[in-house]
Write a protein that holds these residues in place. Structure first.
Motif, PDB file in Angstrom:
ATOM      1  N   ASN A  61      76.086  24.388  65.618  1.00 27.84           N
ATOM      2  CA  ASN A  61      77.071  23.349  65.930  1.00 27.84           C
ATOM      3  C   ASN A  61      76.455  21.953  65.992  1.00 27.84           C
ATOM      4  OD1 ASN A  61      79.434  25.001  66.292  1.00 27.84           O
ATOM      5  ND2 ASN A  61      78.555  25.703  68.241  1.00 27.84           N
ATOM      6  N   GLU A  62      75.143  21.906  66.276  1.00 29.55           N
ATOM      7  CA  GLU A  62      74.547  20.597  66.577  1.00 29.55           C
ATOM      8  C   GLU A  62      73.100  20.542  66.102  1.00 29.55           C
ATOM      9  OE1 GLU A  62      73.596  17.822  70.564  1.00 29.55           O
ATOM     10  OE2 GLU A  62      74.639  19.746  70.759  1.00 29.55           O
ATOM     11  N   VAL A  63      72.663  19.355  65.693  1.00 31.65           N
ATOM     12  CA  VAL A  63      71.268  19.068  65.367  1.00 31.65           C
ATOM     13  C   VAL A  63      70.854  17.810  66.113  1.00 31.65           C
ATOM     14  CG1 VAL A  63      69.642  18.400  63.557  1.00 31.65           C
ATOM     15  CG2 VAL A  63      71.361  20.149  63.099  1.00 31.65           C
ATOM     16  N   LYS A  64      69.671  17.854  66.702  1.00 30.22           N
ATOM     17  CA  LYS A  64      69.140  16.688  67.417  1.00 30.22           C
ATOM     18  C   LYS A  64      67.907  16.165  66.690  1.00 30.22           C
ATOM     19  CE  LYS A  64      70.789  18.001  72.013  1.00 30.22           C
ATOM     20  NZ  LYS A  64      70.418  18.214  73.451  1.00 30.22           N
ATOM     21  N   MET A  65      67.824  14.834  66.579  1.00 31.50           N
ATOM     22  CA  MET A  65      66.689  14.208  65.913  1.00 31.50           C
ATOM     23  C   MET A  65      66.138  13.078  66.778  1.00 31.50           C
ATOM     24  SD  MET A  65      67.905  14.027  61.934  1.00 31.50           S
ATOM     25  CE  MET A  65      69.426  13.106  62.179  1.00 31.50           C
ATOM     26  N   LYS A  66      64.823  12.853  66.626  1.00 27.98           N
ATOM     27  CA  LYS A  66      64.157  11.756  67.315  1.00 27.98           C
ATOM     28  C   LYS A  66      63.265  11.023  66.319  1.00 27.98           C
ATOM     29  CE  LYS A  66      63.769  14.337  71.677  1.00 27.98           C
ATOM     30  NZ  LYS A  66      62.796  14.857  72.680  1.00 27.98           N
ATOM     31  N   GLY A  67      63.102   9.734  66.520  1.00 31.00           N
ATOM     32  CA  GLY A  67      62.241   8.984  65.626  1.00 31.00           C
ATOM     33  C   GLY A  67      61.840   7.644  66.193  1.00 31.00           C
ATOM     34  N   THR A  68      61.141   6.881  65.363  1.00 35.38           N
ATOM     35  CA  THR A  68      60.682   5.561  65.786  1.00 35.38           C
ATOM     36  C   THR A  68      60.954   4.545  64.685  1.00 35.38           C
ATOM     37  OG1 THR A  68      58.784   4.298  66.628  1.00 35.38           O
ATOM     38  CG2 THR A  68      58.320   5.916  64.914  1.00 35.38           C
ATOM     39  N   TYR A  69      61.234   3.322  65.116  1.00 32.86           N
ATOM     40  CA  TYR A  69      61.486   2.207  64.196  1.00 32.86           C
ATOM     41  C   TYR A  69      60.607   1.057  64.641  1.00 32.86           C
ATOM     42  CZ  TYR A  69      64.064  -1.759  62.149  1.00 32.86           C
ATOM     43  OH  TYR A  69      64.404  -2.901  61.477  1.00 32.86           O
ATOM     44  N   ARG A  70      59.769   0.556  63.721  1.00 38.18           N
ATOM     45  CA  ARG A  70      58.771  -0.447  64.089  1.00 38.18           C
ATOM     46  C   ARG A  70      58.807  -1.627  63.123  1.00 38.18           C
ATOM     47  NH1 ARG A  70      54.380   2.181  67.426  1.00 38.18           N
ATOM     48  NH2 ARG A  70      55.415   4.068  68.151  1.00 38.18           N
ATOM     49  N   THR A  71      58.774  -2.823  63.701  1.00 39.80           N
ATOM     50  CA  THR A  71      58.864  -4.055  62.912  1.00 39.80           C
ATOM     51  C   THR A  71      57.955  -5.116  63.511  1.00 39.80           C
ATOM     52  OG1 THR A  71      60.756  -4.719  64.270  1.00 39.80           O
ATOM     53  CG2 THR A  71      61.239  -3.682  62.159  1.00 39.80           C
ATOM     54  N   MET A  72      57.709  -6.158  62.728  1.00 41.56           N
ATOM     55  CA  MET A  72      56.891  -7.283  63.180  1.00 41.56           C
ATOM     56  C   MET A  72      57.725  -8.549  63.404  1.00 41.56           C
ATOM     57  SD  MET A  72      53.531  -6.584  63.302  1.00 41.56           S
ATOM     58  CE  MET A  72      52.203  -5.612  62.593  1.00 41.56           C
ATOM     59  N   ASN A  73      59.013  -8.457  63.140  1.00 38.85           N
ATOM     60  CA  ASN A  73      59.851  -9.642  63.104  1.00 38.85           C
ATOM     61  C   ASN A  73      61.137  -9.349  63.869  1.00 38.85           C
ATOM     62  OD1 ASN A  73      62.189 -11.172  61.924  1.00 38.85           O
ATOM     63  ND2 ASN A  73      60.569 -12.182  60.752  1.00 38.85           N
ATOM     64  N   GLU A  74      61.471 -10.172  64.878  1.00 42.21           N
ATOM     65  CA  GLU A  74      62.628  -9.910  65.724  1.00 42.21           C
ATOM     66  C   GLU A  74      63.944  -9.962  64.948  1.00 42.21           C
ATOM     67  OE1 GLU A  74      63.178  -8.914  68.889  1.00 42.21           O
ATOM     68  OE2 GLU A  74      61.034  -8.510  68.974  1.00 42.21           O
ATOM     69  N   GLU A  75      64.042 -10.864  63.963  1.00 43.42           N
ATOM     70  CA  GLU A  75      65.270 -10.948  63.174  1.00 43.42           C
ATOM     71  C   GLU A  75      65.502  -9.651  62.398  1.00 43.42           C
ATOM     72  OE1 GLU A  75      67.246 -13.537  59.497  1.00 43.42           O
ATOM     73  OE2 GLU A  75      65.315 -14.148  60.345  1.00 43.42           O
ATOM     74  N   TRP A  76      64.443  -9.179  61.731  1.00 45.25           N
ATOM     75  CA  TRP A  76      64.578  -7.951  60.964  1.00 45.25           C
ATOM     76  C   TRP A  76      64.661  -6.733  61.862  1.00 45.25           C
ATOM     77  CZ3 TRP A  76      66.258  -7.534  56.270  1.00 45.25           C
ATOM     78  CH2 TRP A  76      66.171  -8.656  55.440  1.00 45.25           C
ATOM     79  N   ARG A  77      64.149  -6.831  63.050  1.00 45.02           N
ATOM     80  CA  ARG A  77      64.316  -5.754  64.029  1.00 45.02           C
ATOM     81  C   ARG A  77      65.806  -5.537  64.303  1.00 45.02           C
ATOM     82  NH1 ARG A  77      61.887  -6.032  70.220  1.00 45.02           N
ATOM     83  NH2 ARG A  77      61.893  -3.773  70.669  1.00 45.02           N
TER      84      ARG A  77
END
Length: 404
Positions: A264-280
Motif C-alpha cells: 500500500n505504501e513506499v517510504k523514501m528518504k534523501g538529501t538535497y544539497r546546493t551552494m546557492n540560496e536562490e537555487w536552493r
C-alpha cells in the motif's frame, strides 16, 4: 640590550606550539577516549572550561546546553580594539570505532570520526599560546566550544540564538576542519561557497495494494516511487545551470514485504544539497512539483516533507585572503593550497552569516602511515602532526589580525 635581536612572531609561535605539542596530543587522545554525542558533551565541555579558567580566561558554561565560551582581553586592548573569535565543535558520532591504537573510544557505538576531538584540542592549545602572550595582545580573543555540529538544527544556531554575540559581534570568526584528503602539513582555503546547504527529503507514496499477479487491480506505489526517483534527477541535470553545484540523492527506499504482494505504501528518504540560496529554493519548488505530479500521473498519492538543514558555508573574500597570506608566511607557499568545494554541510555556516570570517581545511592525511580514511569512517584517524600546525596557525592568525 645592545646587539639583542627580537625573535620574529612566527618563530615565537612555532616554538610555543612545539613546547605544548605533547600536551595537545594528550588532550586530543583523552577526548577521543571519551566521546560524547550531540548535546551530551558534559565531560568534554567541563574539561575545556577547567583548562581555560586555569589560563585566565573568563569562561561561560551551559551556552546552548553544553557549549563553552571563553574570553580573553589583551594587555594592550583599548575600547576600540578588535575582537577575533574561533570555533571548535565537540560532539562525536553514533558509530563504533575499528582502529587499533591505544586511545580508541571506550564507549560502544560512539566515536570521534569527524575530528572534533582534534578541533577542540587545537583550540585549547591555541588558547594556551595566546594566554602566554596576553600582555602583548592588542585586542580580545573569543573561543567558542560548540555542541552538536552533527545533528540539525545544530549547536551554532542555538548558541547564536542564546545571545552569543549580543554584547558585541566579533570583527571576524575563523574555524578549521580536519580533512584526510589534504596531506598533513598543508592547509586548504577557498573563498566564497566552500560547503553546501543540506536539506533532508522525506517522501511517502500511497497506492492500493494487491496480488502481484494482478497489478491492474492495484495502484503500485513501488513503480510510482521508481518514477519519482528518476524524475527527481532531472532537477539538477535539466533545471540547474551546468556551473551551479547541486546534488539530489534518494538514499533509502522502503516498501513491500514479499515477492507476491504489491504494498500500500513506499517510504523514501534523501538529501538535497546546493551552494546557492536562490537555487536552493527553486529546487524545493521543483521537488514538490515533480513528486506530486508524478504520483498523480501514476494513479497514486504522495506526501513530501523538506526539512531545511544548514545553509552553505560561504567564506568572506577578504578574510579568506588574509588567512591565505598568513598561511603562506607560516607554512610556505607550497603548503597553502586551494581545495575543491565540498557538498558536505557544516553549521559553521551560521557563524559566517552572523559575522565575516573564513573556514579552512586542515590537512591530516598521511598515505605512508595509512591515514587515508574519510571522515565518518570507522577507521578515521589523523596524523597528529596536524595538531602542532593547527594550534600554531590559529595563534599566529590571531596575533596578526588583532595587530593589523
Amino acid at each position: 640590550m645592545h646587539g639583542a635581536t627580537e625573535v620574529p612572531l612566527k618563530e615565537q609561535i612555532k616554538t610555543k606550539a612545539n613546547e605544548i605539542f605533547d600536551e595537545v596530543v594528550e588532550l586530543r587522545r583523552d577526548i577521543h577516549r571519551h566521546p560524547e554525542l550531540a548535546f551530551e558533551e558534559k565531560r568534554t565541555s567541563q574539561l575545556a572550561a577547567n583548562y581555560l579558567r586555569e589560563l585566565g580566561y573568563e569562561v561561560t558554561q551551559g551556552v546552548a546546553k553544553t557549549g563553552v565560551v571563553a574570553d580573553l582581553k589583551g594587555g594592550k586592548a583599548t575600547a576600540t580594539s578588535k575582537t577575533i573569535a574561533f570555533r571548535a565543535d565537540m560532539d562525536a558520532l553514533p558509530m563504533n570505532e575499528e582502529n587499533s591504537h591505544n586511545f580508541c573510544s571506550t564507549k560502544p557505538n560512539v566515536m570521534h570520526a569527524c575530528g572534533h576531538d582534534a578541533h577542540t584540542a587545537m583550540m585549547l592549545g591555541a588558547a594556551k599560546i595566546l594566554a602566554s602572550l596576553q600582555a602583548e595582545l592588542p585586542g580580545s580573543i573569543k573561543f567558542i566550544f560548540q555542541p552538536s555540529e552533527e545533528c540539525a538544527p545544530g549547536g551554532a544556531k542555538l548558541m547564536l540564538e542564546s545571545g552569543l554575540f549580543a554584547d558585541k559581534i566579533p570583527d571576524a570568526i575563523f574555524g578549521q576542519h580536519c580533512m584526510p584528503q589534504v596531506p598533513v602539513g598543508k592547509i586548504g582555503f577557498l573563498s566564497g561557497a566552500m560547503m553546501a546547504a543540506a536539506d533532508e527529503l522525506y517522501i511517502n507514496v500511497f497506492g492500493k495494494g494487491g496480488h502481484a499477479s494482478a497489478p491492474h487491480r492495484a495502484n503500485d506505489p513501488i513503480l510510482a516511487a521508481v518514477q519519482i526517483v528518476n524524475s527527481l534527477q532531472t532537477i539538477v541535470s535539466r533545471n540547474f545551470p551546468p556551473h551551479e553545484p547541486a546534488v539530489l540523492t534518494i538514499a533509502a527506499i522502503n516498501g513491500g514485504s514479499a515477492t507476491n504482494i504489491i504494498p500500500n505504501e513506499v517510504k523514501m528518504k534523501g538529501t538535497y544539497r546546493t551552494m546557492n540560496e536562490e537555487w536552493r529554493e527553486i529546487g524545493h519548488q521543483r521537488i514538490e512539483e515533480i513528486v506530486h505530479a508524478t504520483a498523480k500521473a501514476m494513479g497514486v498519492r504522495a506526501e513530501i516533507e523538506i526539512r531545511k538543514g544548514y545553509p552553505a558555508v560561504v567564506n568572506d573574500k577578504n578574510m579568506t585572503e588574509f588567512a591565505i597570506d598568513l598561511s603562506r608566511e607560516y607554512l610556505g607557499e607550497a603548503n597553502t593550497i586551494t581545495p575543491e568545494p565540498m557538498m558536505a554541510a557544516e553549521d559553521f555556516a551560521y557563524f559566517l552569516q552572523a559575522c565575516k570570517g573564513a573556514y579552512w581545511m586542515l590537512g591530516v592525511g598521511n598515505e605512508e602511515k595509512g591515514i587515508v580514511h574519510n571522515i565518518h569512517s570507522t577507521h578515521f584517524d589523523i596524523d597528529e602532526e596536524a595538531l602542532r600546525i593547527g594550534t600554531g596557525f590559529v595563534s599566529y592568525l590571531a596575533m596578526n589580525f588583532l595587530s593589523k
